[in-house]
Structure formats: structure tokens, C-alpha cells
Design an enzyme around this catalytic site. Structure first.
Site, PDB file in Angstrom:
ATOM      1  N   LYS A  36      56.804  31.419  14.273  1.00  0.00           N
ATOM      2  CA  LYS A  36      57.679  32.372  14.920  1.00  0.00           C
ATOM      3  C   LYS A  36      58.412  31.742  16.092  1.00  0.00           C
ATOM      4  CE  LYS A  36      53.963  35.705  14.220  1.00  0.00           C
ATOM      5  NZ  LYS A  36      52.775  36.261  14.883  1.00  0.00           N
ATOM      6  N   GLY A  37      57.863  30.608  16.557  1.00  0.00           N
ATOM      7  CA  GLY A  37      58.348  30.016  17.807  1.00  0.00           C
ATOM      8  C   GLY A  37      59.816  29.636  17.819  1.00  0.00           C
ATOM      9  N   GLU A  65      63.034  23.901  15.380  1.00  0.00           N
ATOM     10  CA  GLU A  65      61.663  24.101  15.876  1.00  0.00           C
ATOM     11  C   GLU A  65      61.666  24.409  17.362  1.00  0.00           C
ATOM     12  OE1 GLU A  65      58.666  24.725  15.767  1.00  0.00           O
ATOM     13  OE2 GLU A  65      57.459  23.389  14.551  1.00  0.00           O
ATOM     14  N   ASP A  66      60.596  25.051  17.804  1.00  0.00           N
ATOM     15  CA  ASP A  66      60.462  25.317  19.239  1.00  0.00           C
ATOM     16  C   ASP A  66      60.030  24.065  19.999  1.00  0.00           C
ATOM     17  OD1 ASP A  66      57.915  25.298  18.069  1.00  0.00           O
ATOM     18  OD2 ASP A  66      57.284  27.203  18.938  1.00  0.00           O
ATOM     19  N   ASP A 108      55.092  18.439  19.202  1.00  0.00           N
ATOM     20  CA  ASP A 108      53.939  18.058  20.014  1.00  0.00           C
ATOM     21  C   ASP A 108      53.321  16.804  19.380  1.00  0.00           C
ATOM     22  OD1 ASP A 108      51.970  18.471  22.018  1.00  0.00           O
ATOM     23  OD2 ASP A 108      50.717  19.616  20.635  1.00  0.00           O
ATOM     24  N   LYS A 166      57.414  16.956  23.479  1.00  0.00           N
ATOM     25  CA  LYS A 166      56.414  16.335  24.360  1.00  0.00           C
ATOM     26  C   LYS A 166      56.119  14.956  23.777  1.00  0.00           C
ATOM     27  CE  LYS A 166      53.698  20.505  25.343  1.00  0.00           C
ATOM     28  NZ  LYS A 166      52.350  21.092  25.110  1.00  0.00           N
ATOM     29  N   PHE A 186      51.253  22.862  28.922  1.00  0.00           N
ATOM     30  CA  PHE A 186      51.365  23.945  27.946  1.00  0.00           C
ATOM     31  C   PHE A 186      52.427  24.935  28.396  1.00  0.00           C
ATOM     32  CE2 PHE A 186      50.408  27.573  25.354  1.00  0.00           C
ATOM     33  CZ  PHE A 186      50.118  26.967  24.140  1.00  0.00           C
TER      34      PHE A 186
END
Ligand code: IMP
Ligand code: MG
Length: 174
Positions: A40-41, A96-97, A100, A128, A149
Site C-alpha cells: 500500500k505504501g 515504490e515507497d 530498504d 536507504k 524508520f
């Protein structure tokens, strides 16, 4: 109770999305783009990005979840909701959000490569880089951030804070 410290304001985020959209408009001049939102991000980012793209846009949505918990992701991704449309011949951008470890996108890109798209690029709101485990080429990045975070603009902490119009760091949690 956790608190949220603003990392990137709504103005900064929107300005940068405009810049990335301009780059996409230049790169895809004369073509159309097929945006794939990773739910959902990615949803807030994809909407804001799409609003600023001036070449023809189509959109589709996909939902994936990684096996294992967040800290021990196996790198194998389960498709919870697959795409509705075929990718055949399309200029695809996966939206994408955050990237990582890179596991999700590496797997997803590999998977979608087999579906006949003309080409597939990756566009992320946040990256990141210090957390990368799996190498994945990211074509468009709005912001590289430190290993903290973050929430807001679609990103959640235990399903909360997705609706914040800025990017914030969660503080006060163990
Ligand atoms: P990767 O496979 O490790 O690259 O996983 C990326 C996914 O982990 C993202 O799509 C997010 O759902 C989640 N994630 C990673 N870092 C954060 C964060 O700082 N805040 C919220 N979600 C995060
Ligand atoms: Mg995500």
C-alpha cells in the site's frame, strides 16, 4: 507513545516529485508510461507522481508481502494481489515507497521481466542505501535517507501514519 519528527516537509517532497516527474517526461517523450504501484505504501507517491506526468499514463496495482518477518525477510515475495493488465509491449515504471534491503524490488523486477514489457524501470520516493542487501538498480530516486524508520506519504508504522502529508521519523519506540 511514539512521536514523529519531521524529516522531509510536504513542500520538499512535492517539489522533488515534480522534478522527478519532469525527468520522466523528458525520458519518455513520445512514449506512454505504465505505472505499477506497489501497495500500500506506494499509493500516495504514485498519485502525486502521476499528476505531474504529461506523457500518456496508465496505472496498475500490485500487492506483495515478504515471507518471514521484516527483520528476517527471506527475499522471496508472495503476490497478494497480481496486476490486472498485461505488460506486453509497455514502458513500465515500478513505483515504490522505499527501497530498504532491496529484496522486494529485486524479486519483483525479476518476476515482471518475464511478462513481455518493452522495458521496466524503478522509481522510489525514498532509498536507504546503507541497508542494501540485494543489489537492485533504481532509476529514479526522490530522496536518499539515513537508516531511520520513517512514516508518512504512504509509509506506515504498524499500519499507522500512512496519511501524514510529510515524511517523519518515528521516535520513542524500542
Ligand atoms: P526491502 O525488500 O527491504 O527493500 O523492503 C522494502 C519495504 O520495507 C518497503 O516497501 C516498506 O514496506 C518496508 N520498509 C522499509 N523501511 C521502512 C521504513 O523506514 N518505514 C516504513 N516501511 C519501511
Ligand atoms: Mg512498500
Amino acid at each position: 507513545m511514539e512521536t514523529i519528527r519531521v524529516l522531509l516537509s510536504e513542500e520538499e517532497v512535492n517539489k522533488k516529485i515534480g522534478e522527478v516527474a519532469a525527468q520522466i517526461n523528458a525520458d519518455y517523450a513520445g512514449k506512454s508510461v505504465h505505472l505499477i504501484c506497489v501497495l500500500k505504501g506506494g499509493v500516495f507517491f504514485m498519485c502525486e507522481l502521476a499528476k505531474r506526468i504529461t506523457v500518456p499514463v496508465s496505472m496498475d496495482f500490485m500487492s506483495v508481502s515478504s515471507y518471514g518477518d521484516d527483520t528476517k525477510s527471506s527475499g522471496v515475495v508472495r503476490i497478494v494481489k497480481d496486476l490486472d493488465e498485461s505488460l506486453a509491449g509497455k514502458h513500465v515504471i515500478i513505483v515504490e515507497d522505499i527501497v530498504d534491503s532491496g529484496r522486494t524490488l529485486a524479486y519483483l523486477k525479476e518476476l515482471l521481466m518475464g511478462r513481455g514489457a518493452a522495458d521496466i524501470k524503478i522509481c522510489t520516493l525514498l532509498d536507504k542505501p546503507s541497508r542494501r542487501v540485494k543489489e537492485v538498480h533504481v532509476d529514479y530516486t526522490c530522496f536518499a535517507i539515513p537508516d531511520e524508520f520513517v512514516v508518512g506519504y504512504g509509509l506506515d508504522y504498524a499500519q499507522k501514519y500512512r496519511n501524514l502529508p510529510y515524511i517523519g521519523v518515528v521516535e520513542g519506540v524500542e
